[in-house]
Motif scaffolding. Structure first.
Motif, PDB file in Angstrom:
ATOM      1  N   ALA A 217       0.859  -1.174   0.000  1.00 32.57           N
ATOM      2  CA  ALA A 217       0.000   0.000   0.000  1.00 32.57           C
ATOM      3  C   ALA A 217       0.895   1.224   0.000  1.00 32.57           C
ATOM      4  O   ALA A 217       1.962   1.233   0.613  1.00 32.57           O
ATOM      5  CB  ALA A 217      -0.894  -0.001   1.232  1.00 32.57           C
ATOM      6  N   ILE A 218       0.510   2.220  -0.748  1.00 29.48           N
ATOM      7  CA  ILE A 218       1.276   3.471  -0.759  1.00 29.48           C
ATOM      8  C   ILE A 218       0.593   4.386   0.246  1.00 29.48           C
ATOM      9  O   ILE A 218      -0.622   4.599   0.186  1.00 29.48           O
ATOM     10  CB  ILE A 218       1.265   4.097  -2.159  1.00 29.48           C
ATOM     11  CG1 ILE A 218       1.795   3.101  -3.195  1.00 29.48           C
ATOM     12  CG2 ILE A 218       2.070   5.390  -2.171  1.00 29.48           C
ATOM     13  CD1 ILE A 218       3.211   2.649  -2.983  1.00 29.48           C
TER      14      ILE A 218
ATOM     15  N   VAL B  23       8.718  10.979  -1.335  1.00 26.95           N
ATOM     16  CA  VAL B  23       9.295  10.039  -2.297  1.00 26.95           C
ATOM     17  C   VAL B  23      10.676   9.567  -1.842  1.00 26.95           C
ATOM     18  O   VAL B  23      10.923   8.377  -1.705  1.00 26.95           O
ATOM     19  CB  VAL B  23       9.391  10.682  -3.691  1.00 26.95           C
ATOM     20  CG1 VAL B  23       9.874   9.652  -4.699  1.00 26.95           C
ATOM     21  CG2 VAL B  23       8.031  11.231  -4.102  1.00 26.95           C
ATOM     22  N   TYR B  24      11.553  10.529  -1.568  1.00 24.92           N
ATOM     23  CA  TYR B  24      12.906  10.163  -1.143  1.00 24.92           C
ATOM     24  C   TYR B  24      13.183  10.781   0.229  1.00 24.92           C
ATOM     25  O   TYR B  24      12.626  11.829   0.569  1.00 24.92           O
ATOM     26  CB  TYR B  24      13.945  10.709  -2.130  1.00 24.92           C
ATOM     27  CG  TYR B  24      13.762  10.173  -3.534  1.00 24.92           C
ATOM     28  CD1 TYR B  24      14.171   8.876  -3.855  1.00 24.92           C
ATOM     29  CD2 TYR B  24      13.187  10.955  -4.516  1.00 24.92           C
ATOM     30  CE1 TYR B  24      14.002   8.389  -5.133  1.00 24.92           C
ATOM     31  CE2 TYR B  24      13.010  10.467  -5.799  1.00 24.92           C
ATOM     32  CZ  TYR B  24      13.426   9.194  -6.105  1.00 24.92           C
ATOM     33  OH  TYR B  24      13.260   8.713  -7.367  1.00 24.92           O
ATOM     34  N   ASP B  25      14.080  10.135   0.987  1.00 26.86           N
ATOM     35  CA  ASP B  25      14.496  10.761   2.255  1.00 26.86           C
ATOM     36  C   ASP B  25      15.672  11.705   1.980  1.00 26.86           C
ATOM     37  O   ASP B  25      16.066  11.904   0.809  1.00 26.86           O
ATOM     38  CB  ASP B  25      14.854   9.698   3.297  1.00 26.86           C
ATOM     39  CG  ASP B  25      16.004   8.811   2.844  1.00 26.86           C
ATOM     40  OD1 ASP B  25      16.714   9.199   1.886  1.00 26.86           O
ATOM     41  OD2 ASP B  25      16.184   7.719   3.409  1.00 26.86           O
ATOM     42  N   GLU B  26      16.266  12.254   3.050  1.00 23.84           N
ATOM     43  CA  GLU B  26      17.324  13.246   2.844  1.00 23.84           C
ATOM     44  C   GLU B  26      18.488  12.682   2.047  1.00 23.84           C
ATOM     45  O   GLU B  26      19.183  13.395   1.329  1.00 23.84           O
ATOM     46  CB  GLU B  26      17.932  13.765   4.157  1.00 23.84           C
ATOM     47  CG  GLU B  26      17.051  14.043   5.355  1.00 23.84           C
ATOM     48  CD  GLU B  26      16.477  12.808   5.988  1.00 23.84           C
ATOM     49  OE1 GLU B  26      17.199  12.097   6.690  1.00 23.84           O
ATOM     50  OE2 GLU B  26      15.275  12.533   5.749  1.00 23.84           O
TER      51      GLU B  26
ATOM     52  N   GLU C  47       9.995   3.754   1.835  1.00 23.02           N
ATOM     53  CA  GLU C  47       9.020   2.663   1.744  1.00 23.02           C
ATOM     54  C   GLU C  47       7.632   3.231   1.970  1.00 23.02           C
ATOM     55  O   GLU C  47       7.419   4.072   2.836  1.00 23.02           O
ATOM     56  CB  GLU C  47       9.335   1.584   2.788  1.00 23.02           C
ATOM     57  CG  GLU C  47      10.617   0.833   2.469  1.00 23.02           C
ATOM     58  CD  GLU C  47      10.541  -0.620   2.888  1.00 23.02           C
ATOM     59  OE1 GLU C  47       9.548  -0.997   3.529  1.00 23.02           O
ATOM     60  OE2 GLU C  47      11.474  -1.363   2.547  1.00 23.02           O
ATOM     61  N   GLY C  48       6.684   2.777   1.166  1.00 19.28           N
ATOM     62  CA  GLY C  48       5.344   3.332   1.285  1.00 19.28           C
ATOM     63  C   GLY C  48       5.170   4.588   0.453  1.00 19.28           C
ATOM     64  O   GLY C  48       4.093   5.159   0.397  1.00 19.28           O
ATOM     65  N   GLY C  49       6.233   5.009  -0.230  1.00 19.35           N
ATOM     66  CA  GLY C  49       6.122   6.133  -1.148  1.00 19.35           C
ATOM     67  C   GLY C  49       5.955   5.604  -2.564  1.00 19.35           C
ATOM     68  O   GLY C  49       5.953   4.389  -2.793  1.00 19.35           O
TER      69      GLY C  49
ATOM     70  N   ARG D  96       9.868  -1.975  -3.571  1.00 18.31           N
ATOM     71  CA  ARG D  96       9.134  -3.212  -3.870  1.00 18.31           C
ATOM     72  C   ARG D  96       8.376  -3.147  -5.192  1.00 18.31           C
ATOM     73  O   ARG D  96       7.886  -4.143  -5.703  1.00 18.31           O
ATOM     74  CB  ARG D  96       8.144  -3.505  -2.732  1.00 18.31           C
ATOM     75  CG  ARG D  96       8.825  -4.066  -1.496  1.00 18.31           C
ATOM     76  CD  ARG D  96       7.913  -4.074  -0.336  1.00 18.31           C
ATOM     77  NE  ARG D  96       7.576  -2.724   0.104  1.00 18.31           N
ATOM     78  CZ  ARG D  96       6.841  -2.454   1.185  1.00 18.31           C
ATOM     79  NH1 ARG D  96       6.358  -3.441   1.907  1.00 18.31           N
ATOM     80  NH2 ARG D  96       6.595  -1.209   1.538  1.00 18.31           N
ATOM     81  N   LEU D  97       8.254  -1.936  -5.732  1.00 17.64           N
ATOM     82  CA  LEU D  97       7.523  -1.802  -6.993  1.00 17.64           C
ATOM     83  C   LEU D  97       8.373  -2.179  -8.204  1.00 17.64           C
ATOM     84  O   LEU D  97       7.877  -2.155  -9.333  1.00 17.64           O
ATOM     85  CB  LEU D  97       7.013  -0.372  -7.171  1.00 17.64           C
ATOM     86  CG  LEU D  97       6.060   0.127  -6.077  1.00 17.64           C
ATOM     87  CD1 LEU D  97       5.593   1.541  -6.405  1.00 17.64           C
ATOM     88  CD2 LEU D  97       4.854  -0.782  -5.942  1.00 17.64           C
ATOM     89  N   GLY D  98       9.633  -2.507  -7.968  1.00 20.23           N
ATOM     90  CA  GLY D  98      10.450  -2.929  -9.098  1.00 20.23           C
ATOM     91  C   GLY D  98      11.804  -2.239  -9.106  1.00 20.23           C
ATOM     92  O   GLY D  98      12.062  -1.324  -8.324  1.00 20.23           O
ATOM     93  N   VAL D  99      12.687  -2.710  -9.977  1.00 24.74           N
ATOM     94  CA  VAL D  99      14.048  -2.182 -10.045  1.00 24.74           C
ATOM     95  C   VAL D  99      14.138  -1.107 -11.101  1.00 24.74           C
ATOM     96  O   VAL D  99      13.480  -1.189 -12.140  1.00 24.74           O
ATOM     97  CB  VAL D  99      15.051  -3.278 -10.454  1.00 24.74           C
ATOM     98  CG1 VAL D  99      16.329  -3.130  -9.672  1.00 24.74           C
ATOM     99  CG2 VAL D  99      14.448  -4.651 -10.317  1.00 24.74           C
ATOM    100  N   ILE D 100      14.985  -0.107 -10.840  1.00 29.19           N
ATOM    101  CA  ILE D 100      15.225   0.878 -11.892  1.00 29.19           C
ATOM    102  C   ILE D 100      16.676   0.895 -12.316  1.00 29.19           C
ATOM    103  O   ILE D 100      16.973   1.227 -13.451  1.00 29.19           O
ATOM    104  CB  ILE D 100      14.864   2.325 -11.469  1.00 29.19           C
ATOM    105  CG1 ILE D 100      14.668   2.379  -9.978  1.00 29.19           C
ATOM    106  CG2 ILE D 100      13.659   2.813 -12.241  1.00 29.19           C
ATOM    107  CD1 ILE D 100      14.719   3.750  -9.426  1.00 29.19           C
ATOM    108  N   GLU D 101      17.565   0.560 -11.387  1.00 33.07           N
ATOM    109  CA  GLU D 101      18.964   0.652 -11.757  1.00 33.07           C
ATOM    110  C   GLU D 101      19.540  -0.722 -12.047  1.00 33.07           C
ATOM    111  O   GLU D 101      19.206  -1.697 -11.379  1.00 33.07           O
ATOM    112  CB  GLU D 101      19.752   1.328 -10.642  1.00 33.07           C
ATOM    113  CG  GLU D 101      19.874   2.824 -10.878  1.00 33.07           C
ATOM    114  CD  GLU D 101      20.036   3.586  -9.595  1.00 33.07           C
ATOM    115  OE1 GLU D 101      21.048   3.357  -8.907  1.00 33.07           O
ATOM    116  OE2 GLU D 101      19.138   4.384  -9.276  1.00 33.07           O
ATOM    117  N   PRO D 102      20.396  -0.800 -13.057  1.00 33.12           N
ATOM    118  CA  PRO D 102      20.997  -2.093 -13.364  1.00 33.12           C
ATOM    119  C   PRO D 102      21.853  -2.575 -12.189  1.00 33.12           C
ATOM    120  O   PRO D 102      22.443  -1.776 -11.465  1.00 33.12           O
ATOM    121  CB  PRO D 102      21.856  -1.808 -14.601  1.00 33.12           C
ATOM    122  CG  PRO D 102      21.945  -0.336 -14.726  1.00 33.12           C
ATOM    123  CD  PRO D 102      20.827   0.270 -13.970  1.00 33.12           C
TER     124      PRO D 102
END
Lengths: 882, 490
Positions: free
Chosen positions: A28-29, A34-37, A43-45, A50-56
């Protein structure tokens, strides 16, 4: 190969239920952050790992796969209050109108519902079009009922206030999404069916969103700019907006804020969810980025030419392709394409190592990626790809090759590739060629294939694609090879054939007066690798000499008969009998030209029922291609021997001819003057249905057009076939009588929109003329020729007329392009069944017999399946006489 | 055919009255009617029973061509013997081809063979070779199953259209009429536009009227839509008597073939005007039209004036202009008068007794559909598209155009090629989405739970599969590996 092929049999469309969305979701979002400092996703943003990978290199927190493997995972967002899915507003509106406000059943008596449902189910498969008309009827009938036939409750009119507000007039007033959701969820599934909905996969209450699926990160990757800043995708921005609005609404509800505030926040949430789905809604302010660019949200990603459907699914970007400028090469075969070394060393063909090619493969590997013919990659039996650029010891690798390896070798001579020039308007726009690797940086092609591609060499570029599987190569070779495309399916005739110099060359070679010495004949025959006997010379003494017709005849099969008029055979040069002096009737008996010359109607491209056409039809396309290769080389060689050029003098008219031409124009001027006088005096008889001034214009245009044709004819009359310009025009090589007229006599009337030019100053085109001057020269008649040169005023008119042509082409291409797209889309599914009927893939019969006679136009002689005249000439032309 | 036999029967009677010739000389001198003689010979020899009609008529015409002007009975008889034998030979030799090749083609072959045999003589061997070529070339010309004829047709029409001129108007033979041609016309046709931009009719007249200028003009007058305005010199509103004073134009009346009485009658036919039209006593060309109650208010009275000026006095609704053209009629061998009209009204024009309803045509496809039915509309589409292309000098095989016309009409109504027609009604969701209005297609499809069974081109392209046409149409597959292993190949 041994893997069983998986086939997609169908795609079912439906609406996701809230339960399904929650089950699909990995998290659940809950927060708009979105990002911390530290720049780590919270998490939860919306960028939850958990929604998937973006970086190789990363591994997915959900599935454990890397970027290439992880498909991404959905999350979900619980909305504080439900909102309407903007895509289904119309459906919801229909349901609210067609169902009862109190018992929520469709407002049609039960027995009719049963009847309709039965009929609908039967129609749905076979006659979808009828089924949808029926649904439309049911919807309207149900909407009209003022009283529910089930519970007898009185109905109120429901109004849709765009974009997504429903109002029950006289009843509950504004219907809030939660109320609507309740209403919709009460409609029995059996009623939904007759309203054209499928309750199995699309319950109407699901069209009200209370759980929003959060798309995987893979769908909306963030990009890291050079500055190190992170730029988020438009969808992510929108999602953050939604979550924020949702949070605010939640807070307001929890704190028991006044209804107005809640409603406003609810409205805001509705807006954000709406624009998340479609950001081009009428009447809805467009959600913009900070830069003012409208956000590209879901619907925008799918729509239009560059959208997912047309841009990525119907048309895809491909590997193994090359593009560069094209240039001509008359030494190639028609089937060939010249490919630069650089291209040949970049594009590869995977070749399986076998005992029969292993030596060659070793050679390629040894040569490596930088020496042609080499190889760029080797795939070993385990599927590992070795990049030869980084293989230290190629010798060892080459030694180690054995069956089971695949070598991705350079393009070599003889490989089959697809060659394409845009716009790809017909199937001849993509043809298969055999590769010929050549020095230089351009693709080289044979001139005879210019017409099907509509190519010239003023900077045109073309694309080349390398088929990667044996199946693809086989199809390319058997179906797409240039020689298999010589005959056009548009009309029964060859679309590939002689053009320009090939035609002049053919004419000059086969001219009656062409007498060749033994040296010349040898030279000519050597250029085409002729290896037979040289025929008996036509002239034995004082020196042995041959005619050009004899040389050309060597290319014709010995059993070939043909009788036909040449392009030259018109006007004073017309020939109808064998005995004709002008030698413009082509007679071929038993493979020998006895009379006539070779010109456009004999070997030209797009000339049905020509000698070339029949040769191809009767002897096969392979022979046809070979014939073209040889004949055209022969013609060019002959042109090289005798020379073919033009000088300024060739279009300079003879003085006497020019004088009579000038007289013709002078006369027409006075004729026009007379017309103008009559017009001014009101004596001009108007053409019925036209005004007087229109009549005058028509008459003047008539007079001037006639004057141009006549004066042109007087000059052209004096030209002889010794004049290369005239030869080119008469043989059909290039140019027309009109072009000659314009060059040497008079350009004629310049027109814009079919009228004489009149725009410009008030009552006149240019300030050099008097007001209301209707004379030819004041309205765009150019009396000069290109030879003489145009006066400044004439240049102005010529430019005005010329511009129209340019505008015209620009407009036309877009219009006809759209028409063709529609035609293709409408017709592309039709095919010929084994019973010769034309059907759609759903079995609908469009024609009982294709074309009423099941004949393929490509295989006809200009539409005729059996060309009996030809068959008679073919069999007994050798003893026919005209 | 009937005409021919009639002629031969009347002359036959004349012949039977003649005495039997007693000597060769007499035979030669006897005046022979060649046509009649040949017919008799055909009859005597039972040629019609033995040979197909084409050969018989070919024999006949060949003899007449040679001896028509030189009637010599002996020679004709000799020639007939020879030709009959040749015909017999050709017939026998061509027999095997008839089972394979369609009759129309065989007939043409027979006809041409007779002609050739007559001029050059043909050996049996040559006839056999020609027969083989005919059969071969017919069989070779057949389409291959799986051929994507739709795509080919679309390309064959689309590709040349890039070369068309954009010039909308062109004069079709007569300067007075504008006709939409070229690309705009082609687009109009495939769009199945409700009304063509320039509706045109070509009206042929019946035998009695077509050669007579007066009669043709009379028909033209009857057709041309004439409103009161066209014959009016001036029309003023008289506020005192509450009427509109219309002064008719004498010349125009004459030109249109009308009398004042006609005008009054025509006006009186209108329900609101009945009994309100009076002719001025002092000037027969002036009419006074009383304004009815509904229009008597000062603001409406001018509207009333407009209204009556638009009233149809005569003519056919929709026909704005009629132009008379003199054309050569090849079937009759002389000139005839043809009416060209701007505007079209097929139903009413066909109803006129002076009109030859078989040859009269319009370029309004929808009107043809309404009046003559869908089959006629299909043919009209074919004709119009072919004419549009040919007029621009572009050659496209009819079969392609037929396919387009068939696709547009097979459902029973004329459907447009585009969003609101064939493409919009496609069964595949993906194909529709890939064409136009993507999002809406997907929403609608999901609401009604549509199932795309992926059978067409676009759907399979989108999914990444082969489309089931051409080389991919074959469903039977073998697995070489399994065969090698001796297993069942599936």
């Amino acid at each position: 190969m041994s893997k069983p092929e998986k086939v997609v049999k169908g795609v079912k469309f439906g609406v996701l239920s809230p339960e399904m969305i929650r089950r699909m979701s990995v998290t659940a979002i809950v927060t708009p952050e979105v990002y911390d400092e530290n720049g780590i996703p919270i998490e939860g943003g919306v960028m939850d790992p958990r929604l998937g990978v973006i970086e190789p290199g990363q591994r997915c927190a959900t599935c454990g796969n890397t970027l290439a493997q992880c498909p991404g995972h959905f999350g979900h967002l619980e909305l504080a209050k439900p909102v309407i899915h903007i895509g289904y507003v119309k459906h919801i509106y229909m349901l609210l109108k067609a169902t009862c406000r109190s018992c929520n059943r469709v407002k049609i008596p039960e027995e009719d519902v049963v009847k309709y449902r039965d009929l609908y189910r039967r129609l749905r498969e076979r006659w979808p079009q009828l089924a949808s008309s029926m649904v439309e009827f049911i919807r309207q009938r149900a909407s009209k009922a003022l009283e529910c036939p089930h519970c007898k409750a009185r109905q109120f009119r429901v109004r849709l206030e765009k974009p997504a507000t429903f109002i029950e007039e006289g009843g509950r007033g504004k219907l809030y999404p939660d109320v609507i959701k309740q209403w919709l969820s009460n409609i029995p599934s059996s009623d939904l069916e007759v309203l054209g909905l499928d309750p199995e996969v699309a319950r109407p209450e699901w069209m009200i969103i209370n759980v929003l699926p959060i798309p995987p990160i893979a769908v909306r990757p963030s990009i890291v700019l050079e500055t190190g800043m992170r730029a988020e995708d438009d969808l992510t921005h929108k999602l953050v907006d939604i979550i924020r609005a949702n949070e605010k609404l939640k807070e307001a509800l929890n704190s028991g804020a006044p209804e107005i505030i809640v409603e406003d926040l609810w409205e805001l949430l509705q807006y954000h969810v709406m624009t998340f789905i479609d950001n081009e809604l009428p009447g809805v302010p467009v959600a913009k980025r900070r830069s003012g660019m409208p956000l590209k949200t879901l619907a925008q990603r799918l729509k239009g030419k560059e959208g997912r459907f047309r841009g990525n699914l119907s048309g895809k970007r491909v590997d193994f392709s090359a593009r560069t400028v094209i240039s001509p090469d008359p030494n190639l075969d028609v089937n060939e394409v010249g490919v630069p070394y650089e291209v040949a060393m970049t594009l590869t063909v995977p070749e399986h190592v076998t005992p029969w090619n292993i030596d060659r493969m070793r050679e390629y590997v040894l040569n490596g990626p930088y020496k042609w013919p080499g190889a760029n990659y080797v795939v070993d039996p385990s599927g590992r790809r070795l990049d030869l650029r980084y293989v230290k010891d190629r010798k060892a690798l080459a030694e180690g090759l054995k069956p089971g390896y695949v070598v991705e070798r350079h393009l070599v001579n003889g490989d089959v590739v697809l060659f394409n020039r845009q716009p790809s308007l017909h199937r001849m726009s993509i043809m298969a060629h055999r590769v010929r690797v050549l020095p230089g940086k351009t693709f080289r092609l044979h001139l005879a294939v210019c017409p099907p591609y509509n190519a010239d060499f003023d900077g045109d570029e073309m694309n080349l694609h390398v088929p990667q599987t044996v199946e693809a190569r086989a199809e390319a070779e058997e179906l797409l090879l240039v020689e298999k495309q010589i005959l056009s399916p548009r009309y029964g005739g060859p679309i590939i054939g002689g053009i320009q110099d090939y035609i002049s060359g053919g004419y000059l070679l086969t001219l009656k007066t062409t007498i060749l010495t033994k040296d010349q004949v040898s030279d000519l025959l050597a250029t085409i690798d002729y290896s037979g006997e040289i025929p008996e010379p036509a002239i034995l003494s004082p020196v042995e000499a041959w005619t050009g017709k004899q040389v050309f005849s060597l290319l014709l099969p010995e059993d070939f008969n043909f009788i036909g008029e040449t392009k030259l055979s018109s006007g004073s040069l017309k020939c109808t009998s064998e005995e004709c002096f002008w030698d413009t009737l082509l007679i071929v008996k038993k493979g020998k030209i006895l009379a006539g010359t070779v010109d456009k109607t004999v070997i030209g491209s797009q000339q049905p029922k020509s000698l070339m056409h029949y040769l191809i039809m009767e002897k096969g396309v392979k022979f046809g291609a070979e014939f073209m290769n040889k004949a055209f080389k022969l013609f060019l060689r002959y042109i090289e021997m005798v020379g073919l050029t033009m000088t300024l003098d060739d279009i300079g008219p003879k003085r006497s001819a020019l004088e009579s031409a000038v007289k013709v124009i002078k006369n027409s001027y006075s004729e026009v003057d007379k017309l103008i006088e009559m017009y001014r005096a009101g004596q001009l008889e108007p053409v019925p249905g036209r005004t007087l001034s229109e009549t005058l214009e028509i008459r003047i245009l008539d007079v001037l057009a006639r004057a141009r044709d006549e004066s042109g004819a007087t000059v052209v009359e004096y030209m002889s076939l010794a004049n290369p310009v005239y030869v080119m025009a008469r043989t059909g090589a290039r140019g027309s009588g009109l072009n000659i007229t314009q060059m040497s006599v008079v350009l004629g009337q310049q027109s814009v929109r079919g009228e004489r030019i009149w725009r410009g100053y008030r009552g006149r085109v240019l300030p050099h003329y008097r007001h209301g001057d209707l004379s030819p020269e004041a309205r765009g008649f150019v009396a000069s020729s290109f030879y003489k040169g145009l006066s400044p005023l004439e240049v102005f008119f010529h430019a005005a007329g010329g511009r129209e042509g340019l505008v015209d082409t620009a407009v036309r291409t877009s219009q006809s392009g759209y028409m063709q797209r529609r035609l293709i889309n409408a017709l592309q599914d039709l095919y010929v069944e084994y019973d010769m009927s034309v059907r759609s893939p759903y079995g609908e019969l469009v024609q009982f017999r294709y074309g009423e006679d099941s004949v393929d136009p490509r295989k006809t002689a200009f539409g005729k399946a059996v060309d009996i005249d030809r068959i008679i000439v073919k069999n007994m032309g050798w003893r026919m006489s005209l | 055919m009937s005409e021919k036999s009639e002629k031969s029967s009347t002359s036959g009677k004349r012949h039977s009255r003649r005495k039997k010739p007693s000597s060769v000389e007499e035979v030669r001198r006897a005046v022979v009617e060649p046509g009649e003689l040949v017919d008799r010979l055909i009859e005597e020899q039972g040629l019609r029973q033995r040979l197909p009609p084409v050969l018989v008529s070919s024999v006949r015409s060949l003899i007449l061509k040679k001896y028509g002007a030189r009637p010599d009975e002996l020679e004709i008889r000799r020639e007939f013997e020879i030709l009959a034998k040749v015909a017999q030979r050709i017939h026998a030799a061509m027999e095997p081809a008839q089972k394979i090749v369609p009759k129309a083609i065989v007939d043409e072959v027979l006809f041409k063979l007779m002609d050739t045999a007559y001029r050059y003589s043909l050996t049996d061997e040559e006839i056999a070779r020609i027969r083989e070529d005919v059969v071969q070339s017919y069989l070779r010309a057949l389409v291959e199953p799986g051929e994507p004829v739709g795509t080919v047709a679309a390309q064959s029409i689309g590709e040349p259209s890039t070369q068309m001129t954009l010039r909308t108007f062109h004069f079709a033979g007569v300067r007075e009429l504008n006709v939409t041609l070229g690309l705009p016309r082609l687009i109009e046709l495939v769009d199945a536009k409700q009304k063509p931009e320039t509706p045109i009719m070509e009206i042929y007249l019946t035998e009695e009227h077509k050669h007579d200028l007066k009669a043709a003009l009379e028909v033209a007058r009857r057709l041309e839509h004439t409103s009161l305005e066209a014959v009016t010199a001036s029309a003023e509103v008289d506020l005192i008597t509450e009427s509109v004073i219309v002064r008719l134009d004498k010349d125009m009346l004459e030109d249109k073939g009308l009398t004042v009485e006609d005008v009054v009658n025509a006006l009186s036919r209108e329900r609101s005007l009945a009994g309100r039209v009076r002719v001025d006593e002092s000037d027969p060309l002036v009419l006074a039209v009383e304004v009815p109650k509904a229009y008597s208010h000062i603001t409406k009275i001018l509207r009333f004036r407009e209204l009556i000026l638009k009233t149809r006095i005569k003519g056919v609704r929709g026909i704005r202009k009629v132009i008379l053209q003199r054309r050569y009629d090849p079937s009759a061998g002389k000139h005839e008068y043809v009416l060209l009209t701007e505007g079209s009204n097929l139903a009413e024009v066909l109803a006129l007794p002076q009109v030859d309803h078989r040859r009269t045509r319009t370029n309004d496809v929808h009107e043809i559909e309404r009046v003559l039915g869908i089959e006629a509309a299909r043919q009209a589409l074919i004709n119009e598209i072919m004419n549009t292309l040919r007029e621009q000098g572009l050659e496209v095989d009819v079969r392609h155009v037929m396919l387009v016309a068939d696709l547009m009409t097979w459902s029973g109504i004329v459907r447009q090629i585009g969003r609101h027609g064939i493409v919009g009604e496609k069964r595949s969701v993906l194909a529709r989405a890939a064409f136009e209005i993507t999002a809406k297609q997907l929403f609608d499809a999901s609401a009604s739970g549509e199932f795309d069974s992926l059978r067409g081109v676009t759907e399979n392209l989108v999914i990444g599969q082969l489309m089931p046409f051409g080389t991919s149409m074959v469903e039977l597959k073998t697995s070489p590996q399994q065969l090698a292993r001796g297993g069942d190949a599936k």
